[in-house]
Structures are given as C-alpha cells and as structure tokens.
Scaffold this motif. Structure first.
Motif, PDB file in Angstrom:
ATOM      1  N   GLU A 300      20.151  33.797  73.892  1.00 39.63           N
ATOM      2  CA  GLU A 300      19.540  33.748  75.043  1.00 39.63           C
ATOM      3  C   GLU A 300      18.451  34.666  75.724  1.00 39.63           C
ATOM      4  OE1 GLU A 300      21.237  34.049  79.772  1.00 39.63           O
ATOM      5  OE2 GLU A 300      22.266  34.950  78.170  1.00 39.63           O
ATOM      6  N   ARG A 301      17.242  34.133  76.027  1.00 40.72           N
ATOM      7  CA  ARG A 301      16.211  34.855  76.489  1.00 40.72           C
ATOM      8  C   ARG A 301      16.397  35.615  77.740  1.00 40.72           C
ATOM      9  NH1 ARG A 301      10.819  32.138  78.105  1.00 40.72           N
ATOM     10  NH2 ARG A 301      11.943  32.427  80.034  1.00 40.72           N
ATOM     11  N   ILE A 302      16.584  36.942  77.463  1.00 42.90           N
ATOM     12  CA  ILE A 302      16.956  37.599  78.745  1.00 42.90           C
ATOM     13  C   ILE A 302      15.886  38.504  79.471  1.00 42.90           C
ATOM     14  CG2 ILE A 302      19.504  37.946  78.030  1.00 42.90           C
ATOM     15  CD1 ILE A 302      18.622  40.866  77.219  1.00 42.90           C
ATOM     16  N   ARG A 303      14.719  38.732  78.691  1.00 45.84           N
ATOM     17  CA  ARG A 303      13.891  39.906  79.216  1.00 45.84           C
ATOM     18  C   ARG A 303      12.332  39.419  78.524  1.00 45.84           C
ATOM     19  NH1 ARG A 303      16.204  45.152  78.940  1.00 45.84           N
ATOM     20  NH2 ARG A 303      17.508  44.224  80.459  1.00 45.84           N
ATOM     21  N   THR A 304      11.277  39.673  79.373  1.00 40.66           N
ATOM     22  CA  THR A 304       9.926  39.668  78.878  1.00 40.66           C
ATOM     23  C   THR A 304       9.439  40.970  79.113  1.00 40.66           C
ATOM     24  OG1 THR A 304       9.915  37.204  79.037  1.00 40.66           O
ATOM     25  CG2 THR A 304       7.538  38.375  79.115  1.00 40.66           C
ATOM     26  N   TYR A 305       8.583  41.576  78.174  1.00 40.91           N
ATOM     27  CA  TYR A 305       7.711  42.529  78.353  1.00 40.91           C
ATOM     28  C   TYR A 305       6.271  42.270  78.207  1.00 40.91           C
ATOM     29  CZ  TYR A 305      12.265  44.702  77.180  1.00 40.91           C
ATOM     30  OH  TYR A 305      13.655  45.071  76.977  1.00 40.91           O
ATOM     31  N   ASN A 306       5.645  42.095  79.378  1.00 39.07           N
ATOM     32  CA  ASN A 306       4.360  41.629  79.327  1.00 39.07           C
ATOM     33  C   ASN A 306       3.238  42.802  79.467  1.00 39.07           C
ATOM     34  OD1 ASN A 306       1.565  40.913  80.715  1.00 39.07           O
ATOM     35  ND2 ASN A 306       2.572  39.008  80.095  1.00 39.07           N
ATOM     36  N   PHE A 307       2.605  43.411  78.217  1.00 40.17           N
ATOM     37  CA  PHE A 307       1.608  44.618  78.146  1.00 40.17           C
ATOM     38  C   PHE A 307       0.548  44.292  79.037  1.00 40.17           C
ATOM     39  CE2 PHE A 307       4.629  45.610  75.180  1.00 40.17           C
ATOM     40  CZ  PHE A 307       4.554  47.219  74.865  1.00 40.17           C
ATOM     41  N   PRO A 308      -0.275  43.263  79.007  1.00 40.29           N
ATOM     42  CA  PRO A 308      -1.533  43.244  80.005  1.00 40.29           C
ATOM     43  C   PRO A 308      -1.244  43.198  81.304  1.00 40.29           C
ATOM     44  CG  PRO A 308      -1.482  41.570  78.082  1.00 40.29           C
ATOM     45  CD  PRO A 308      -0.180  42.088  78.444  1.00 40.29           C
ATOM     46  N   GLU A 309      -0.064  43.044  81.774  1.00 39.68           N
ATOM     47  CA  GLU A 309       0.332  43.226  83.218  1.00 39.68           C
ATOM     48  C   GLU A 309       1.084  44.273  83.443  1.00 39.68           C
ATOM     49  OE1 GLU A 309       1.809  39.415  84.706  1.00 39.68           O
ATOM     50  OE2 GLU A 309       0.260  38.293  83.806  1.00 39.68           O
ATOM     51  N   ARG A 311       4.134  44.629  83.077  1.00 36.77           N
ATOM     52  CA  ARG A 311       5.279  44.011  83.419  1.00 36.77           C
ATOM     53  C   ARG A 311       6.662  43.666  82.739  1.00 36.77           C
ATOM     54  NH1 ARG A 311       6.367  38.755  83.282  1.00 36.77           N
ATOM     55  NH2 ARG A 311       4.043  38.141  82.477  1.00 36.77           N
ATOM     56  N   VAL A 312       7.762  43.993  83.420  1.00 38.85           N
ATOM     57  CA  VAL A 312       8.937  43.851  82.834  1.00 38.85           C
ATOM     58  C   VAL A 312       9.704  42.771  83.854  1.00 38.85           C
ATOM     59  CG1 VAL A 312      11.039  44.510  81.714  1.00 38.85           C
ATOM     60  CG2 VAL A 312       9.024  46.082  81.989  1.00 38.85           C
ATOM     61  N   SER A 313      10.062  41.674  83.148  1.00 38.57           N
ATOM     62  CA  SER A 313      10.738  40.461  83.979  1.00 38.57           C
ATOM     63  C   SER A 313      12.330  40.357  83.229  1.00 38.57           C
ATOM     64  CB  SER A 313      10.143  39.389  83.776  1.00 38.57           C
ATOM     65  OG  SER A 313       8.769  39.622  84.703  1.00 38.57           O
ATOM     66  N   ASP A 314      13.235  40.579  84.141  1.00 37.68           N
ATOM     67  CA  ASP A 314      14.254  40.106  83.628  1.00 37.68           C
ATOM     68  C   ASP A 314      14.806  38.868  84.138  1.00 37.68           C
ATOM     69  OD1 ASP A 314      17.414  40.097  83.630  1.00 37.68           O
ATOM     70  OD2 ASP A 314      17.202  41.877  82.448  1.00 37.68           O
ATOM     71  N   HIS A 315      14.995  37.739  83.299  1.00 31.07           N
ATOM     72  CA  HIS A 315      14.942  36.258  83.690  1.00 31.07           C
ATOM     73  C   HIS A 315      16.454  35.967  84.389  1.00 31.07           C
ATOM     74  CE1 HIS A 315      11.335  35.759  81.604  1.00 31.07           C
ATOM     75  NE2 HIS A 315      11.807  36.304  80.881  1.00 31.07           N
ATOM     76  N   ARG A 316      17.441  36.799  83.974  1.00 31.48           N
ATOM     77  CA  ARG A 316      18.932  36.604  84.510  1.00 31.48           C
ATOM     78  C   ARG A 316      18.832  36.770  86.001  1.00 31.48           C
ATOM     79  NH1 ARG A 316      21.467  40.315  80.222  1.00 31.48           N
ATOM     80  NH2 ARG A 316      19.654  41.621  80.954  1.00 31.48           N
ATOM     81  N   ILE A 317      18.549  37.697  86.528  1.00 33.48           N
ATOM     82  CA  ILE A 317      18.556  38.134  87.826  1.00 33.48           C
ATOM     83  C   ILE A 317      17.021  37.984  88.630  1.00 33.48           C
ATOM     84  CG2 ILE A 317      20.564  39.519  87.692  1.00 33.48           C
ATOM     85  CD1 ILE A 317      18.705  42.023  87.772  1.00 33.48           C
ATOM     86  N   LYS A 318      16.053  37.292  88.001  1.00 34.16           N
ATOM     87  CA  LYS A 318      14.758  36.923  88.404  1.00 34.16           C
ATOM     88  C   LYS A 318      14.255  38.433  89.316  1.00 34.16           C
ATOM     89  CE  LYS A 318      15.822  32.145  89.242  1.00 34.16           C
ATOM     90  NZ  LYS A 318      16.939  32.135  88.216  1.00 34.16           N
TER      91      LYS A 318
END
Length: 361
Positions: A300-309, A311-318
């Motif tokens: 399950e993809r749980i989190r995205t780490y976006n370096f240009p922005e 940004r950290v996004s946790d997809h389970r709890i939006k």
C-alpha cells in the motif's frame, strides 16, 4: 461504560492493598505483574474520579440556581462542570479502547529499495537516517541487524532494531510503500523522477510470543562482503537462516562473530514469523473491516515525499505538510500524531463510542 469503570476502580483499590503487603516481593514475578496492572488501571480510574467530581459539581451548582444571590456563580460553575464532564467522558472512552498488545514492544524496521534502482536505494538510506534521528530525539536505542549497501551509499536493504518506551505504538503505521519525487544524483538533465521504497515495522517477538522448532531451521554460513568488495570478511562468519515450513530467509553479516550474527538473524526471523501469524489472526477476525489509516500492507502506498515542493503527503489521512526538510531530520510527530488520532477515531466509530458526552451509560 461507567459501570465498567466502577469495577476497575474497585480492582485498583484491591491492588493498592495487595501491593502494600509486607511479603509482596517474596515473589518478584507476581509483584511485577501486580505493579503493571496497577499502572495500567491508575490513569483510567483517575479520569473516572475526576468525572465523578464534575458530576457532583453539576448537582451542587444546579441546586444553587434557585438562590438568587448565588445564581450567577452557579451558572458559571455549572457551565464549566458540564464542559469538564463531557471532556472527561471522551477521555474515558479513549482509555477504555482495547489496547494493542504490541504497543509496548520494541521493533525491527526493514527498509528495502523498490522501483527506481539506485535512487530508491539512496532514499532507503534517507529513511533510515530519518528514523534513527527520530529515535535519538525520543531517547530510543537503535541497532543495525543487517544491511546491503550500494556503491553510492544507498541500501538495497537495511534491517535495524529500535528499543525504548512505546516504540511500536509510535511507528506501527510506517509500514507500506514510501514514494519519493526528486531529481536523482544520477540525473544529468535535472528531471524529477519518482521512485519507491518499502518499509515494514515488526514488533519484536520474544521466545514466549513465538516458538521456533530448531528442526524447522536450516542454518548456512558464508563469507560476508560489502559494497564494491570492501570490508570482506575472510572467515565464514555471515549467517543465513531459513525457516523451512514457510521458506522465510534471514541473512546477517554485520558482526564479525558467527554467534552474534546467528543471534541477530534468529531474532529477526522470530519477529517476521510472529508478524505473519498476527496478520492471519487479524484477517480472520476482521476480514470485512479496513482501518482508516490503512491495512499495514507493504504494497500500500502510504506517503509521498516531494522534494521540489518541500512536501510530505500522507495518503491514508489526506494530510500534507510543507516541511519535508524537517520531517527527514526526524521531526515526524505532526504526521505520527495525526495517524494515531485517526486510528483512535476509527476505533471509537467501530465501537459506537464516537459521541462525546458526559451522560452516564
């Protein structure tokens, strides 16, 4: 709910009497069990007694409303007492939720490179650094069990142990696929690539939790090696342990001692098998229920780490925060707290306890 807590309060009183007995420590094991139970009940009973005090204040303030000279003061006390009673009732509901028996356990964290080749391995190293920095900030201890390094300093795989107070309770929601979006060190044209790394968090299993029959094990020795042939051990101190019934394989080559490598490998193996058994039991009990914060499935993809922005996004709890640099430096609590709160809310809904009132039931 309150009838149940009354019985817990009576049990706490009984425990306090037994713990004051002069012969208590004649049996250290029994004393430890009683102390543990007392420490678990004490915070629940403290909130219950505070709630009872608030209810008593409500009753007294309600009586005072009939006195014209005391009405204004009574209204203030009544409003505050009702607010306190509602808040304390909500705290009790949370305290009475079924406890995860693994919450107090130490853990093994397994990080593996996924899609993205060398960039995935480099991000695995970033995640390892993040978790060890978080552990250090909380006063936890970490110990590498095994690792497989790459030429550029990444990890194809790293397994490490984290020991401390309530470790599993804080990090149990980290299992899953972690996605990174950034310009790789190997990218010459500045293009952002997407790679993935998987994390698995295993509660550390003791022998009493999960017994392994020695006859079910095959233990092989081999020479350890490092990235690019560095640090090669000329003796066969590396250990590979195979659990034959499940074909689960654990390798350990971090120590120069064959005995120490075997001990580490067996500890990791026991925890992997324990986790698999727990997952089977949970699936059988709640096959039709999926927690809001995810299943813990490694796919399950749980989190995205976006370096240009940043940004950290946790997809389970939006939940998205723009503090990637701080997060990777171990400042993880904002997201971890939100995950724990979401899990608690889900359990309250599942148990029909989401309402937050001060009424007696």
């Amino acid at each position: 709910m309150f009838e149940k807590v009354k019985s817990l309060a009576a049990r706490l009183d009984e425990l306090e009497m037994r713990l004051s007995a002069p012969d208590l420590y004649d049996d250290p094991g029994r004393a430890a069990a009683l102390l543990r139970e007392r420490n678990e009940l004490a915070p629940i009973v403290a909130v219950y007694r505070a709630h009872e005090a608030a209810r008593q204040t409500i009753a007294e303030a309600t009586e005072m409303l009939s006195d014209p000279d005391m009405r204004e003061l009574a209204q203030e006390e009544l409003a505050q007492a009702k607010e306190d009673a509602a808040r304390l009732a909500g705290e009790l509901r949370i305290l009475l939720l079924p406890k995860d028996p693994n919450d107090r356990k130490n853990i093994f964290v397994e990080i593996r490179g996924g899609a993205g080749g060398e960039e995935s391995a480099l991000f695995a190293a970033d995640l390892y650094r993040m978790y060890t920095m978080y552990a250090a900030a909380r006063g936890w201890q970490t110990e590498v069990m095994s690792k497989s390094e790459t030429e550029l300093g990444g990890y194809k795989e790293i397994v490490f142990r984290v020991a401390g107070e309530m470790v599993y309770s804080r990090l149990k929601f980290e299992s899953g696929v972690h996605r990174v979006q950034r310009v790789p060190e190997t990218e010459s044209q500045g293009r952002v690539h997407t790679s993935t790394t998987t994390v698995a968090v295993l509660p550390e299993a003791e022998e009493i939790d999960f017994y392994i029959d020695p006859k079910d094990l095959r233990i092989d020795t081999f020479r350890s090696s490092g990235a690019g042939g560095q640090h090669i051990n000329k003796t066969s101190s590396a250990i590979r342990v195979t659990h034959i019934p499940t074909n689960t394989v654990v390798e350990c080559q971090d120590e120069r001692s064959q005995h120490k490598n075997k001990d580490k490998a067996l500890r990791v193996l026991r925890s992997r098998l324990y986790e698999a058994e727990v997952e089977k039991q949970q699936a059988a009990i709640a096959a039709d229920r999926k927690s809001q914060v995810g299943t813990g499935d490694r796919s399950e993809r749980i989190r995205t780490y976006n370096f240009p922005e940043n940004r950290v996004s946790d997809h389970r709890i939006k939940l998205t925060i723009y503090k990637l640099d701080q997060f990777l430096n171990g400042e993880m609590d904002e997201i971890l707290d939100a995950l724990i709160a979401a899990d608690t809310a889900e359990k309250l809904r599942a148990g029909g306890l989401a309402a937050d009132t001060g009424s007696v039931s």
